[in-house]
Structure formats: structure tokens, C-alpha cells
Design an enzyme around this catalytic site. Sequence first.
Site, mmCIF file in Angstrom:
data_model
loop_
_atom_site.group_PDB
_atom_site.id
_atom_site.type_symbol
_atom_site.label_atom_id
_atom_site.label_comp_id
_atom_site.label_asym_id
_atom_site.label_seq_id
_atom_site.Cartn_x
_atom_site.Cartn_y
_atom_site.Cartn_z
ATOM 1 C CG ASN A 6 -1.833 1.148 1.326
ATOM 2 O OD1 ASN A 6 -1.433 2.279 1.039
ATOM 3 N ND2 ASN A 6 -3.071 0.921 1.718
ATOM 4 C CG HIS A 9 0.849 6.321 4.859
ATOM 5 N ND1 HIS A 9 -0.074 7.332 5.065
ATOM 6 C CD2 HIS A 9 0.332 5.213 5.439
ATOM 7 C CE1 HIS A 9 -1.089 6.853 5.770
ATOM 8 N NE2 HIS A 9 -0.868 5.574 5.999
ATOM 9 C CG HIS A 42 -8.338 4.196 1.228
ATOM 10 N ND1 HIS A 42 -8.529 4.085 2.589
ATOM 11 C CD2 HIS A 42 -9.534 4.594 0.720
ATOM 12 C CE1 HIS A 42 -9.772 4.406 2.883
ATOM 13 N NE2 HIS A 42 -10.399 4.736 1.765
ATOM 14 N NE ARG A 44 -9.322 8.594 4.363
ATOM 15 C CZ ARG A 44 -9.558 7.797 5.408
ATOM 16 N NH1 ARG A 44 -8.788 6.769 5.620
ATOM 17 N NH2 ARG A 44 -10.536 8.037 6.230
ATOM 18 N NE ARG A 48 -7.374 11.431 5.575
ATOM 19 C CZ ARG A 48 -7.759 10.871 6.715
ATOM 20 N NH1 ARG A 48 -6.916 10.121 7.393
ATOM 21 N NH2 ARG A 48 -8.971 11.061 7.189
ATOM 22 C CD GLU A 69 -7.021 -0.248 1.341
ATOM 23 O OE1 GLU A 69 -7.099 0.849 1.919
ATOM 24 O OE2 GLU A 69 -6.198 -1.106 1.659
ATOM 25 C CB THR A 100 -9.308 1.852 7.512
ATOM 26 O OG1 THR A 100 -8.910 2.448 6.277
ATOM 27 C CG2 THR A 100 -10.646 1.180 7.342
ATOM 28 C CD GLU A 150 -7.041 -5.912 3.317
ATOM 29 O OE1 GLU A 150 -7.212 -5.617 2.124
ATOM 30 O OE2 GLU A 150 -6.391 -5.219 4.108
ATOM 31 C CG HIS A 190 -5.514 -1.617 9.339
ATOM 32 N ND1 HIS A 190 -5.259 -0.961 10.507
ATOM 33 C CD2 HIS A 190 -5.924 -0.685 8.455
ATOM 34 C CE1 HIS A 190 -5.520 0.318 10.329
ATOM 35 N NE2 HIS A 190 -5.921 0.526 9.098
HETATM 36 N N1 PXP Z 1 -5.897 -2.845 4.471
HETATM 37 C C1 PXP Z 1 -6.815 -1.874 4.537
HETATM 38 C C2 PXP Z 1 -8.216 -2.194 4.210
HETATM 39 C C3 PXP Z 1 -6.460 -0.553 4.897
HETATM 40 O O1 PXP Z 1 -7.402 0.393 4.962
HETATM 41 C C4 PXP Z 1 -5.099 -0.280 5.149
HETATM 42 C C5 PXP Z 1 -4.696 1.116 5.500
HETATM 43 O O2 PXP Z 1 -4.911 1.941 4.405
HETATM 44 C C6 PXP Z 1 -4.184 -1.325 5.051
HETATM 45 C C7 PXP Z 1 -4.598 -2.605 4.747
HETATM 46 C C8 PXP Z 1 -2.726 -1.102 5.334
HETATM 47 O O3 PXP Z 1 -2.576 -0.802 6.671
HETATM 48 P P1 PXP Z 1 -1.164 -0.314 7.213
HETATM 49 O O4 PXP Z 1 -0.868 0.981 6.529
HETATM 50 O O5 PXP Z 1 -1.383 -0.181 8.671
HETATM 51 O O6 PXP Z 1 -0.169 -1.364 6.839
#
Ligand code: PXP
Length: 238
Positions: A6, A9, A42, A44, A48, A69, A100, A150, A190
Site C-alpha cells: 500500500n 503514505h 485507498h 479517500r 488526503r 480500497e 481505517t 480482507e 492493517h
Molecule cells: N488494508 C486496509 C483495508 C487498509 O485500509 C489499510 C490502511 O490503508 C491497510 C490494509 C494497510 O494498513 P497499514 O498501513 O497499517 O499497513
Amino acid sequence: MKLGVNVDHVATIRQARASKVPDPVEAALAAELAGADGITVHLRSDRRHIQERDLRLLREIVKTKLNLEMAVTDEMTKIAAEIEPHSITLVPEKPDELTTEGGLDIKANMNAIEKLIKKLEGKSIIIGAFIDTDIEQIDCAVKLGLNHIEINTGKYAEKWPEREAEEELEKIKRSVDYALQKELIVNGGHGLDYKNVIPIREITGINELNIGHSIVARAVIVGMYEAVCEMLALIGDF
Ligand code: PXP
């Protein structure tokens, strides 16, 4: 186990200065080069971090799989229909949350999800949802004909390395087993990092982990290629 990286960030850092760098598209390329099995973003409602520009470019350049996402909204359904990512994972979204906060309550959103599925009919998009370790939610996913779930590992990650994490781990295992019996593809994610992912990788049946923050945080220090290689060394199938 597969790894979906992901890159949200990377965009968070860019948006902090309303700048052009770092670019999540470049980060996705580096992650793929290191062996990532997929890229997740994601988009959003408040934009952001990830922007529509990122999504469009990622759709062009991602060679593995692009997983979007998204919240269950008309706006996002329209964007998904237009972009046609490989898959979408439906998530809940609250305007002032840092990230999330929990799984999507599929049961309370059956009608809205059904409508979304209808609108995306005929598109080659695989549809799944991010849910908590709750058997009822898995049953609802089956009822809706979702392809994958998931499982939210966030509660486990929050408690790790305390003893209470064991309980959450058991709930994850039970949910994975139940969902597999129901022939769903089971992903997880997550809050996972280079340490708390170790017990998770021992769970048989999880197809893919989606990991963002810890990989991007490490990438800031050692580079994206290295950060992804290190995570793959922990969870990848070799
Ligand atoms: N899965 C989902 C559904 C999420 O919303 C996120 C965060 O955007 C992640 C996985 C990844 O989480 P993390 O950034 O804490 O690894």
C-alpha cells in the site's frame, strides 16, 4: 503468502508540502521491481493522500495487480467503473479518522453494496471487502457473492506483543478457516509490521497481506526496494 504494498503514505509525504514528490507511482514501480505481488491504494473521499491522477497512472503502469480500497459511495463507484482496477476492496471511511478504524459492516450495508455490484457488472473488476473477524460478516460477504475478504488485523496489531494479541490471532485463524470453507479468497491487513507479521505468516490459507505504513516508514530510511525485499523475505513464498 503474497504481498500487496500500500503506497498511500508515499502520497501523504507529498501532500504534506502540496508538492510533486515523492511520487507513489515511482514507489509502486520500485515495489514491483522488488517482487511485490500487487499495489494497493485507498482513494479517500477527502483526497488526503492518493489523488485521481495517481490512480490513473497506476492503472497504466502497474504490471502486477492494482487493488483500490474505496468507500461504498456513488462517487467512488463511478471512478472505479471508469478506471477498472484489477480489484476493489470496500472499506468504511470516517472523515476525521487517522486511518481505517475497523472493518466494513457489510450486514448494515447490504443494499448499498448490492447496488454497487450491479453498477460494476460487466466490468472486469474483482470485488471484495475489508471486514472484522466476525462470522456473520463473512456470511454476508458470501450472500453478496464477493470474491474476497480482507480480514482486519488491526486489533491484533494494536495488542501485539501483549498476551491479548493471542486472542485476536485466534479470531483471525477462525475467520480464515470459516471463509475458506465458504470458498472466499482470504487476504489480511492493517497495522502489520516486520515483527508482528511473523505469527500471521504462520496462518495457512491467507492469500495476501496488504501492508502500507510499516513498509513506507522503512522505505524512508532504506529505500522502497530494500523495504519490500525485507518484507518479502519474511512472508514471501520461495
Ligand atoms: N488494508 C486496509 C483495508 C487498509 O485500509 C489499510 C490502511 O490503508 C491497510 C490494509 C494497510 O494498513 P497499514 O498501513 O497499517 O499497513
